[in-house]
Design an enzyme around this catalytic site. Sequence first.
Site, PDB file in Angstrom:
ATOM      1  N   GLY A 193      65.746 -24.724  68.644  1.00  0.00           N
ATOM      2  CA  GLY A 193      64.653 -24.134  68.424  1.00  0.00           C
ATOM      3  C   GLY A 193      64.581 -23.118  67.137  1.00  0.00           C
ATOM      4  O   GLY A 193      65.652 -23.095  66.748  1.00  0.00           O
ATOM      5  N   ASN A 194      63.644 -22.360  66.987  1.00  0.00           N
ATOM      6  CA  ASN A 194      63.569 -21.270  66.252  1.00  0.00           C
ATOM      7  C   ASN A 194      62.859 -19.987  66.488  1.00  0.00           C
ATOM      8  O   ASN A 194      62.147 -20.233  67.556  1.00  0.00           O
ATOM      9  CB  ASN A 194      63.156 -21.617  64.789  1.00  0.00           C
ATOM     10  CG  ASN A 194      62.054 -22.303  64.727  1.00  0.00           C
ATOM     11  OD1 ASN A 194      60.969 -21.379  64.813  1.00  0.00           O
ATOM     12  ND2 ASN A 194      61.887 -23.509  64.246  1.00  0.00           N
ATOM     13  N   ARG A 195      62.944 -19.170  65.694  1.00  0.00           N
ATOM     14  CA  ARG A 195      62.136 -17.830  66.450  1.00  0.00           C
ATOM     15  C   ARG A 195      60.590 -17.831  65.683  1.00  0.00           C
ATOM     16  O   ARG A 195      60.259 -16.698  66.265  1.00  0.00           O
ATOM     17  CB  ARG A 195      62.941 -16.624  65.648  1.00  0.00           C
ATOM     18  CG  ARG A 195      64.296 -16.496  66.086  1.00  0.00           C
ATOM     19  CD  ARG A 195      64.990 -15.160  65.461  1.00  0.00           C
ATOM     20  NE  ARG A 195      66.201 -15.237  65.662  1.00  0.00           N
ATOM     21  CZ  ARG A 195      67.032 -14.731  66.824  1.00  0.00           C
ATOM     22  NH1 ARG A 195      66.239 -14.095  67.885  1.00  0.00           N
ATOM     23  NH2 ARG A 195      68.318 -14.468  66.592  1.00  0.00           N
ATOM     24  N   SER A 196      60.081 -18.756  65.576  1.00  0.00           N
ATOM     25  CA  SER A 196      58.831 -18.397  65.042  1.00  0.00           C
ATOM     26  C   SER A 196      57.803 -18.353  66.301  1.00  0.00           C
ATOM     27  O   SER A 196      58.007 -18.962  67.384  1.00  0.00           O
ATOM     28  CB  SER A 196      58.356 -19.971  64.353  1.00  0.00           C
ATOM     29  OG  SER A 196      56.844 -20.076  64.120  1.00  0.00           O
ATOM     30  N   ALA A 216      57.139 -23.784  61.462  1.00  0.00           N
ATOM     31  CA  ALA A 216      58.709 -23.575  61.357  1.00  0.00           C
ATOM     32  C   ALA A 216      59.321 -24.862  61.664  1.00  0.00           C
ATOM     33  O   ALA A 216      59.437 -25.258  62.983  1.00  0.00           O
ATOM     34  CB  ALA A 216      59.062 -22.287  61.875  1.00  0.00           C
TER      35      ALA A 216
END
Length: 427
Positions: free
Chosen positions: A206-209, A273
Amino acid sequence: MRIVLGVGGGIAAYKVASLLRLFTEAGHSVTVIPTEASTRFVGVATWEALSGHPVTNNVFDDVQNVNHVRLGHEADLMVVAPATADLLAKAATGQANDLLSTTLLMARGPVLFVPAMHTEMWQHAATRANVATLRARGGTVLEPAGGRLTGKDSGPGRLPEPAEIFAAALALTGTNPSGAASLAGRTVTITAGGTREPLDPVRFLGNRSSGKQGVALAAAALAAGARVRLICAHLEVPTPAGVELVSVETALELRAATLDAAADSDVVIMAAAVADFRPDRSSDSKIKKRDDVADPVITLVRNPDILAELVHERNARQRRQLIIGFAAETGDDHGNVLDYALAKLTRKGCDLLVVNQVGVDRVFGQDRNEVVILDRGGKAPLEVSGSKAEVAAAVVREIDARRTGTWPSDAASNRANAHRGPARPLD
Ligand code: C5P
């Protein structure tokens, strides 16, 4: 702006929690004053938690601050929802025996009453007279919506939807967060949040969005009158009432939903994102640690570039459609953020690119943002700093300006601390 939200004692009080959310997400500061009766429907704790301010309807609380005077003077707008028959009568006859009624008498800004009651009460001569009095004095009394009421009865008397009240309130103050921008009659598709690419049933890349900027854009587009579709990957914030939601998880799901929605959208904003890569395979069962075999190696394959595809589709089908991309960039030894962003704008071919510099503590999850809006049409870059709601409002103004073929004046952009000119490199 500062808003005082009076809540009357009717079952529709629960819908006002969504209205409060719309106001706060658009960056407004809201003080809620519930009547004593209304707290039997929605408790004080709900209003305190959602507004972030202490809540009372007692003039004898916090006496040293003379709250009715302070709140009445400071309010840029008062909204009373649901405005019960009792509250309309009190306001029309100038009664002043609790914090809400005294604040109503102190208020010098616009006041919006949003009635909700049974049809017979709404149509009663006493209520009609009170409404006429309030309107004659310059107050705004919305017409209630028609439809199902609390019990089995139906007719005029329903509280209008929170998004409608929100739009009416902003129209009343002339402070639509997007200035004079109007997207009325437009369909806007916005993607928000971070995609999750599964490795197995429990793990993902995943990502930090947080999705805050995309959600703020949805609220701003809604406030400007658009029909808004929000395609949500993983979000850490609630979505505004009044938008059409599509939930997705992976980049491929987001691609399918966005291409589908784009077919009849006037504007598409890719604020999500989207993972550039996904694991080449996702295991059906949880990947185990095993001593007898080597540790697994993840092979990544590239995800399709949705933004580039949207532009390609738009051009191929000759749609009149504005496409806006976001670029979360970091500089490196070979170039600064803007060098990379300009190259990206050309590569992707979207109309606007909203560029911000990211890092672990910058932008992701924060309430403020600092961006540069780049225009493929060659207009000078626009620097905007402010809350994510203010950045969203600036983006909506830029969209509106593209549709009317004019640019907003600097004055219109000032609220979000916008500056047009040669952009400073961000790093
Ligand atoms: O190439 P990059 O990921 O930096 O570009 C960011 C922009 O492209 C964002 O608007 C993002 O939503 C979009 N994007 C996309 N499809 C991808 C990756 C990013 O549409 N696979």
